[in-house]
Motif scaffolding. Structure first.
Motif, mmCIF file in Angstrom:
data_model
loop_
_atom_site.group_PDB
_atom_site.id
_atom_site.type_symbol
_atom_site.label_atom_id
_atom_site.label_comp_id
_atom_site.label_asym_id
_atom_site.label_seq_id
_atom_site.Cartn_x
_atom_site.Cartn_y
_atom_site.Cartn_z
ATOM 1 N N GLN A 1 -20.468 72.721 110.526
ATOM 2 C CA GLN A 1 -20.810 71.334 110.159
ATOM 3 C C GLN A 1 -21.844 70.752 111.127
ATOM 4 O OE1 GLN A 1 -19.399 69.096 107.347
ATOM 5 N NE2 GLN A 1 -19.572 71.258 106.730
ATOM 6 N N LEU A 2 -22.885 71.529 111.377
ATOM 7 C CA LEU A 2 -23.993 71.105 112.228
ATOM 8 C C LEU A 2 -25.233 70.961 111.359
ATOM 9 C CD1 LEU A 2 -23.445 73.458 115.314
ATOM 10 C CD2 LEU A 2 -23.115 70.974 115.255
ATOM 11 N N GLY A 3 -25.710 69.723 111.193
ATOM 12 C CA GLY A 3 -26.831 69.452 110.312
ATOM 13 C C GLY A 3 -28.169 69.798 110.921
ATOM 14 N N ARG B 1 -29.094 69.122 114.382
ATOM 15 C CA ARG B 1 -28.666 67.768 114.764
ATOM 16 C C ARG B 1 -28.078 67.048 113.553
ATOM 17 N NH1 ARG B 1 -33.251 65.776 117.089
ATOM 18 N NH2 ARG B 1 -32.558 66.529 119.128
ATOM 19 N N GLY B 2 -27.020 66.263 113.786
ATOM 20 C CA GLY B 2 -26.476 65.388 112.761
ATOM 21 C C GLY B 2 -25.501 66.083 111.832
ATOM 22 N N LYS B 3 -25.262 65.437 110.702
ATOM 23 C CA LYS B 3 -24.282 65.922 109.724
ATOM 24 C C LYS B 3 -24.885 65.972 108.324
ATOM 25 C CE LYS B 3 -20.721 66.307 112.539
ATOM 26 N NZ LYS B 3 -20.092 67.628 112.804
ATOM 27 N N LEU C 1 -23.601 66.980 104.708
ATOM 28 C CA LEU C 1 -22.877 68.246 104.795
ATOM 29 C C LEU C 1 -21.499 68.177 104.165
ATOM 30 C CD1 LEU C 1 -23.756 69.781 108.280
ATOM 31 C CD2 LEU C 1 -24.729 70.282 106.040
ATOM 32 N N SER C 2 -20.875 67.026 104.185
ATOM 33 C CA SER C 2 -19.549 66.902 103.562
ATOM 34 C C SER C 2 -19.640 67.170 102.062
ATOM 35 C CB SER C 2 -18.964 65.518 103.824
ATOM 36 O OG SER C 2 -19.861 64.515 103.367
ATOM 37 N N GLU C 3 -20.667 66.619 101.409
ATOM 38 C CA GLU C 3 -20.854 66.874 99.975
ATOM 39 C C GLU C 3 -21.299 68.312 99.745
ATOM 40 O OE1 GLU C 3 -23.280 65.268 96.014
ATOM 41 O OE2 GLU C 3 -23.837 64.515 98.004
ATOM 42 N N ASP D 1 -18.467 75.347 98.501
ATOM 43 C CA ASP D 1 -17.209 76.086 98.667
ATOM 44 C C ASP D 1 -16.361 76.126 97.402
ATOM 45 O OD1 ASP D 1 -17.764 76.693 101.288
ATOM 46 O OD2 ASP D 1 -16.614 75.016 102.114
ATOM 47 N N ASN D 2 -16.461 75.115 96.558
ATOM 48 C CA ASN D 2 -15.459 74.950 95.505
ATOM 49 C C ASN D 2 -15.979 75.061 94.078
ATOM 50 O OD1 ASN D 2 -13.444 74.403 97.477
ATOM 51 N ND2 ASN D 2 -14.240 72.314 97.673
ATOM 52 N N SER D 3 -17.295 75.156 93.872
ATOM 53 C CA SER D 3 -17.824 75.138 92.501
ATOM 54 C C SER D 3 -17.345 76.319 91.670
ATOM 55 C CB SER D 3 -19.354 75.094 92.527
ATOM 56 O OG SER D 3 -19.809 73.842 92.979
#
Length: 747
Positions: A660-662, A717-719, A731-733, A739-741
């Protein structure tokens, strides 16, 4: 009395029937004709492909067995060890009975490894299915994945990677290619050979039934509506029996009393007796009534041709029969002497004392009397049309919202999204040698126990590229597999291939085959990765009736799958694809180009199928791989991930997601280079790497010294995935979509 009509029903050509009569000096009986039918099928004899396969590069200082010499390829990895590895298809059985078709494919490829004396340590698979929204596709996918998982998990060899690809061309004909690799001490290698007059011949393992009879011939014809009648040609597997057979076989080989051993896979008893005898220039007398059966009243041809699983043929030094019997008895497995080696070079099969069949062993096999054909080929009409593609015909995205929609489309597309739904059904940790279970890499890294080295393995092929340009697409398949090995920190050393095509009697299909073989030759010679063997699977096509009542033939995309073996001499060189820390610099090795050809973005977002293969230059690729390997071995690379399906955007996102590193990236595009091409194009010979700040100067100096194009494009840097100041996706979306599609689709 058999006739030419009987021969044709068994899949033989009239001229082949005449050749058999000439060989025998008489008309063959039905048992003999059935034996020639399976042994001269494409699946066993490669009669329509061998003239081109012989052109493949097969030699290197590491090669211990060249293509076709043994059950699998054999490569010296140092320290008195060798790696046996191979890939094979089980396409036709999986199309009809996906669970058993896939399961027995896994069983068969592992037997090819341990008949060499090698203990399998890792498996891969490469799967192709039709449109993922179709119920039939979901049925096939569920069955195949469960078959692979159930067999591999129970057998106790980890599945450490692979690929899954969807396209409507595979709606009827899925492709199921299984890869296995094992390790053997070089003084304990076994051979598939028979010699020594009077030496006993044993059949070991499971009892013989009627499953799989004419399976090799079934795999050498098109899938039609009547193919369901061929279900008995699909074998049934038992992974627990195979595990026992593995241990017993390795123990028997270690005694030093074994002359030769061969898996009884395609074409069963007739194949193993013929190939071992022809190789050793001897004959055999076989008593078919001594073969352990699980069904009563089996006829001689049924015993000869059965493809019942978990069986081996072993030739032993005379006088050591009791030692062999004792070992197999300990493992509670059948071990029955069914014959002996003769000086005649003839195979004679008896049933209850009567001669049922007699044939020269050499006449049955590839390299002997099996026919060899030069097929006609011609360029398909579509090929020139594909080359006329112009990027100007593709509407360029105008707004950030559209770029964000494309990002979501790609990350959720089944060809790009995580195959978690698949791999969670596989045991990747059994054996405790897989080093990628927690940290993803572009290739599987599997530790060779007792050493500080690992094998690095991967399977690759973008069939859309091959369809667009067979020669270029096949070169890309070889080079992408090698690039993945390099990105993981390994040095590519050899390949195995699985050549999946339609009907070879179709000149346009055969043109695709010839072009693909030439592409493999070009790439393997450049990279120094010889071909150790593999498999040809023709007839991956189906016949349907159109709305006007006409017959329509649907062949799969030409799919020459490449299994690449790499070697990592020092585990300290292991490199993963995930960004490691905020502040690390991000570099793009290779060149951004105004190229959307054959990209997933073009194909599935814009629905444009007619385009050439993406840009590719073999010299550029070779330099990239050599330079990246130098940088990795110098300890300058924190992560490495090749740019492939979905382009630069997907490569960045896949590297960002594990921790989770943007990223904050600035493309700085030159005049005329489209942003969508830069982000989503799939031009080749590109890798995204991250470098710790303290290593950037040394890294850039190395790139400059090697003349390697390398641009510093951003920072970890960031998310979010932020491009030129704009957030394409958080990154959350991205994690949820990626992962789930596939799991949502299968639910």
């Amino acid at each position: 009395m058999t006739s030419v009509d009987t021969a044709k029903e068994l899949g033989l050509l009239p001229e082949e029937f005449e050749k058999i009569k000439d060989i025998l000096g008489r008309v063959p009986n039905f048992t003999e004709l059935s034996a020639y039918a399976v042994m001269w099928s494409e699946h066993c004899s490669y009669k329509n492909s061998i003239v081109w396969l012989k052109k493949l590069p097969k030699s290197s200082p590491r090669m211990l067995a060249e293509a076709g010499q043994e059950n699998a390829g054999l490569v010296d990895i140092g320290d008195g060890l060798a790696c046996a590895f191979k890939i094979e298809s089980h396409n036709h059985p999986s199309a009809l009975e996906p669970y058993q078709g896939a399961a027995t494919g896994v069983g068969g490829i592992n037997r090819d490894i341990f008949t060499m004396g090698a203990r399998p340590i890792a498996q891969l698979n490469t799967l192709r299915f039709g449109e993922p929204q179709l119920d039939h596709t979901k049925h096939l996918l569920r069955g195949v994945v469960k078959g692979i998982g159930d067999y591999g998990n129970a057998f106790g060899v980890p599945t450490v990677g692979g690929e899954v690809f969807f396209d409507k061309c595979y709606n009827t004909n899925p492709l199921v290619n299984a890869f296995s690799a094992g390790i053997v001490e070089t003084d304990k290698i076994a051979s598939a050979i028979s010699y020594g007059v009077g030496n006993p011949v044993f059949i070991v393992g499971s009892a013989t039934g009627k499953d799989g009879i004419h399976g090799a011939a079934f795999a050498s014809k098109d899938i039609t509506e009547d193919s369901i009648k061929d279900l008995p040609a699909v074998q049934v597997g038992d992974p627990f029996q195979e595990k026992l057979l593995l241990e017993a076989t390795l123990e028997v080989i270690a005694t030093g009393h074994v002359i030769g051993v061969q898996d009884m896979g395609a074409a069963g008893v007739i194949c193993s007796t013929a190939e071992m005898s022809a190789k050793g220039e001897h004959g055999m007398d076989i008593q078919l009534d001594k073969v352990p059966l699980r069904q009563a009243n089996m006829l001689p041809f049924e015993i000869l041709l059965s493809e019942s699983q978990e069986r081996m043929l072993i030739v032993v030094k005379k006088g050591y029969e009791a030692d062999i019997l004792r070992i197999f008895d300990k493992w509670d497995l059948n071990c029955v002497q069914i014959g002996e080696v003769t000086a005649s070079k003839e195979l004679r099969f008896f049933m209850n004392g009567e001669l049922a069949a007699q044939m020269p062993a050499e006449s049955l096999v590839l390299g002997g009397g099996a026919p060899v054909y030069h097929r006609e080929y011609q360029e398909p009409a579509y090929f020139k049309a594909y080359q006329q593609f112009d990027i100007a015909q593709v509407p360029e995205p105008k707004t950030l919202a559209e770029y964000q929609n494309i990002a979501r489309h790609l990350l959720s597309h089944p060809n790009i999204a995580s195959k978690r739904w698949v791999y969670e059904q596989y045991d990747s940790m059994v054996g405790t040698a897989n080093m990628n279970s927690c940290e993803p890499a572009d290739a599987a890294v599997v530790r060779v126990k007792g050493t500080d080295k690992a094998i690095v393995i991967t399977v690759d092929c973008n069939a859309r590229y091959v369809h667009a340009h067979p020669e270029v697409g096949a070169m890309i398949a070889v080079c992408e597999s090698a690039r993945n090995v390099v990105c993981a920190g390994g040095e590519p050393v050899a390949i195995t291939n699985n050549l999946n095509f339609g009907n070879p009697y179709n000149p346009e299909v055969y043109w695709q085959f010839v072009g693909s073989v030439q592409g493999i030759i070009n790439a393997c010679e450049k990279l120094g990765t010889p071909v150790t063997g593999g498999n040809v699977s023709f007839y991956n096509q189906s016949a349907t009736v159109d709305k006007n009542g006409g017959n329509v033939t649907n062949a799969v995309f030409p799919t020459p799958t490449i299994g690449m073996l790499g070697l990592m001499e020092n585990l300290a060189h292991r490199t993963t694809l995930d960004f490691k820390a905020e502040g690390d610099a991000i570099y793009l090795l290779g060149t951004l180009r105004n190229d959307l050809a054959s990209a997933e973005y073009l194909y599935s977002y814009h629905n444009i199928a007619a385009s050439p293969a993406p840009f590719f230059d073999l010299d550029e690729e070779h330099k990239l791989q050599a330079t990246l390997l130098k940088a990795i071995r110098a300890g300058l690379v924190a992560s490495a991930h090749d740019v492939s399906d979905g382009g630069l955007f997907v490569a960045l996102t896949e590297s960002a997601l594990p921790r989770q590193l943007g990223v904050e990236v600035s493309l700085s595009l030159p005049q005329g280079l489209r942003k969508d091409a830069a982000l989503f194009g799939e031009s080749q010979s590109r890798v995204v790497v991250s470098v710790k700040p303290e290593n950037t100067v040394a890294f850039e100096q190395l790139m400059q010294a090697q003349g390697q194009a390398a641009a510093r494009i951003g920072t970890v840097r960031g998310k979010a995935i932020r491009i030129d100041g704009d957030v394409l996706i958080e990154l959350s979306e991205a994690a949820d979509l990626y992962d789930n599609s596939l799991g949502r689709l299968m639910a």
